[in-house]
Design an enzyme around this catalytic site. Sequence first.
Site, mmCIF file in Angstrom:
data_model
loop_
_atom_site.group_PDB
_atom_site.id
_atom_site.type_symbol
_atom_site.label_atom_id
_atom_site.label_comp_id
_atom_site.label_asym_id
_atom_site.label_seq_id
_atom_site.Cartn_x
_atom_site.Cartn_y
_atom_site.Cartn_z
ATOM 1 N N GLY A 1 37.942 36.706 89.693
ATOM 2 C CA GLY A 1 37.028 37.606 88.934
ATOM 3 C C GLY A 1 37.585 37.716 87.509
ATOM 4 N N HIS B 1 51.427 51.770 92.038
ATOM 5 C CA HIS B 1 49.983 51.587 91.689
ATOM 6 C C HIS B 1 49.953 52.017 90.079
ATOM 7 C CE1 HIS B 1 45.806 51.622 93.599
ATOM 8 N NE2 HIS B 1 45.703 51.252 92.426
ATOM 9 N N GLU C 1 48.900 54.109 101.061
ATOM 10 C CA GLU C 1 49.464 54.868 99.815
ATOM 11 C C GLU C 1 49.613 56.237 100.139
ATOM 12 O OE1 GLU C 1 47.892 53.492 96.129
ATOM 13 O OE2 GLU C 1 48.412 51.357 96.708
ATOM 14 N N ILE D 1 39.990 39.992 86.577
ATOM 15 C CA ILE D 1 41.498 39.841 86.380
ATOM 16 C C ILE D 1 42.156 38.594 86.860
ATOM 17 C CG2 ILE D 1 43.491 41.248 87.090
ATOM 18 C CD1 ILE D 1 41.736 43.617 87.704
ATOM 19 N N ARG E 1 44.596 45.472 96.380
ATOM 20 C CA ARG E 1 44.580 46.723 96.779
ATOM 21 C C ARG E 1 45.512 46.646 98.109
ATOM 22 N NH1 ARG E 1 42.850 49.048 93.152
ATOM 23 N NH2 ARG E 1 40.970 50.542 93.101
HETATM 24 P P1 NAD Z 1 35.953 41.170 90.202
HETATM 25 O O1 NAD Z 1 34.964 41.917 91.272
HETATM 26 O O2 NAD Z 1 35.941 40.706 88.765
HETATM 27 O O3 NAD Z 1 36.763 40.075 90.941
HETATM 28 C C1 NAD Z 1 37.088 39.895 92.285
HETATM 29 C C2 NAD Z 1 36.736 38.482 92.758
HETATM 30 O O4 NAD Z 1 36.994 38.484 93.903
HETATM 31 C C3 NAD Z 1 35.412 38.014 92.487
HETATM 32 O O5 NAD Z 1 35.251 36.598 91.735
HETATM 33 C C4 NAD Z 1 34.726 38.018 93.996
HETATM 34 O O6 NAD Z 1 33.949 36.890 94.075
HETATM 35 C C5 NAD Z 1 36.207 37.720 94.749
HETATM 36 N N1 NAD Z 1 36.345 37.859 96.270
HETATM 37 C C6 NAD Z 1 35.310 38.775 96.804
HETATM 38 N N2 NAD Z 1 35.513 38.597 97.976
HETATM 39 C C7 NAD Z 1 36.653 37.579 98.364
HETATM 40 C C8 NAD Z 1 37.024 37.002 99.414
HETATM 41 N N3 NAD Z 1 36.872 37.491 100.721
HETATM 42 N N4 NAD Z 1 37.929 35.986 99.172
HETATM 43 C C9 NAD Z 1 38.218 35.371 97.955
HETATM 44 N N5 NAD Z 1 37.434 35.979 96.691
HETATM 45 C C10 NAD Z 1 36.800 37.032 97.092
HETATM 46 O O7 NAD Z 1 37.173 42.372 89.933
HETATM 47 P P2 NAD Z 1 38.301 42.586 89.105
HETATM 48 O O8 NAD Z 1 38.006 43.620 88.039
HETATM 49 O O9 NAD Z 1 38.965 41.154 88.762
HETATM 50 O O10 NAD Z 1 39.090 43.533 89.791
HETATM 51 C C11 NAD Z 1 39.772 42.869 91.262
HETATM 52 C C12 NAD Z 1 40.365 44.157 92.074
HETATM 53 O O11 NAD Z 1 41.661 44.470 91.443
HETATM 54 C C13 NAD Z 1 39.424 45.248 92.027
HETATM 55 O O12 NAD Z 1 38.605 45.379 93.119
HETATM 56 C C14 NAD Z 1 40.596 46.526 92.459
HETATM 57 O O13 NAD Z 1 40.590 46.670 93.736
HETATM 58 C C15 NAD Z 1 42.023 45.631 92.050
HETATM 59 N N6 NAD Z 1 42.693 46.517 90.734
HETATM 60 C C16 NAD Z 1 43.792 47.043 91.129
HETATM 61 C C17 NAD Z 1 44.514 47.775 90.098
HETATM 62 C C18 NAD Z 1 45.775 48.288 90.169
HETATM 63 O O14 NAD Z 1 45.971 49.493 89.618
HETATM 64 N N7 NAD Z 1 46.660 47.843 90.794
HETATM 65 C C19 NAD Z 1 43.728 47.907 88.539
HETATM 66 C C20 NAD Z 1 42.549 47.184 88.533
HETATM 67 C C21 NAD Z 1 42.029 46.602 89.582
#
Ligand code: NAD
Length: 335
Positions: free
Chosen positions: A163, A301, A283, A165, A254
């Site tokens: 996605g 985190h 967490e 990130i 997560r």
């Molecule tokens: P996003 O929605 O742009 O990307 C997520 C991707 O995962 C999408 O392309 C989706 O199609 C794919 N996906 C969904 N289910 C799937 C599966 N079963 N198998 C494979 N791929 C699958 O989200 P993003 O903005 O890139 O963020 C991703 C995640 O990162 C967030 O949901 C959040 O939980 C996590 N995050 C963590 C922090 C942190 O502080 N550690 C910060 C920001 C985001």
Amino acid sequence: MYHKLMLKIFVTRKIPEAGINKLKNAGYEVEVNPEDKVLAKDELISYLKNGKYDAVLALLTDKLDADVFEAAGAQCKIFANMAVGFDNVDIEASKKAGIMIANTPGVLTDTVAEHTFALMLAIAHRVAEADRFARAGKYHGWEPMMLLGTDLSYKTIGILGLGRIGSRVAYHAVKGFNAKAIYYDVNRNEEFEKEFLDSTGSPQAAFRTTPEEVLREADFVSIHVPLLPSTRHLINAERLKIMKPTAYLVNTSRGPVIDEKALAEALQNKIIKGAAIDVFENEPAIEPLLLKLDNIILTPHIASATEATRDKMAELAAENIISALSGKEPPNLVK
Ligand code: NAD
């Protein structure tokens, strides 16, 4: 004389002033949880019941469920989560309660991608371990065989979830480290793949049809999926065994996406070479065995925790509230 009633916003914990100021400048009365701690569910409920707020700015540490929405009542239009992930929210319950939910996508993408590389490089170059070594007074001079690590350049970086990130991580891997990116996602992104053809036309960011294929081939596996029922324990004992014994696992998504006990055992038994994780299954608790191991790096985190990005997240959460209370659709409404 007519007095326009001020709309009231509750902020569940101290956040960057940039977000608070945006809300105040929009003319709202803003009340922030005076204690700098996560509110337990009953505490949050009693704030909401007593305050009668029009909107709530919430954090990923707040569990937002039917009881919370009921306490917020009919006048509360929106809960704006200051995070891109919204696995802390019962979306169905919010819909039933007629409350909008918003998140903060995009503004943290670069920062989280950078932190992913901070982790990847730190574990491969043994940075934290070397720091502990130096501080312990163990450095007695350059040695040809001391603390040897692994290069990231020219390796295969496996991405689970391409996605916002995940695709940024793939970009840096290919463009910055001449690495090859392979990815698995429930939605293939062929447009993205086309941007990464080398001079011979061979793909530098290639799709794999299963997570197993990515795990089998990659030297580094980096996880970027949201937490969903389908991604809980996406990485379990069986899938760790598929990885190369020389491979590293990085998780900034997560915690529950990885079976943390299985990871600790895999690291202890050298099933994989190392791991670096920013998020934990329960967490703020951390699986005790992980704390004892040298082949893992743990950050609490903080993947989005730069000053500029936290300001932007707070501002975006405020913008979502301002839109909702102006009768418009918030820019980041979770549907
Ligand atoms: P996003 O929605 O742009 O990307 C997520 C991707 O995962 C999408 O392309 C989706 O199609 C794919 N996906 C969904 N289910 C799937 C599966 N079963 N198998 C494979 N791929 C699958 O989200 P993003 O903005 O890139 O963020 C991703 C995640 O990162 C967030 O949901 C959040 O939980 C996590 N995050 C963590 C922090 C942190 O502080 N550690 C910060 C920001 C985001």
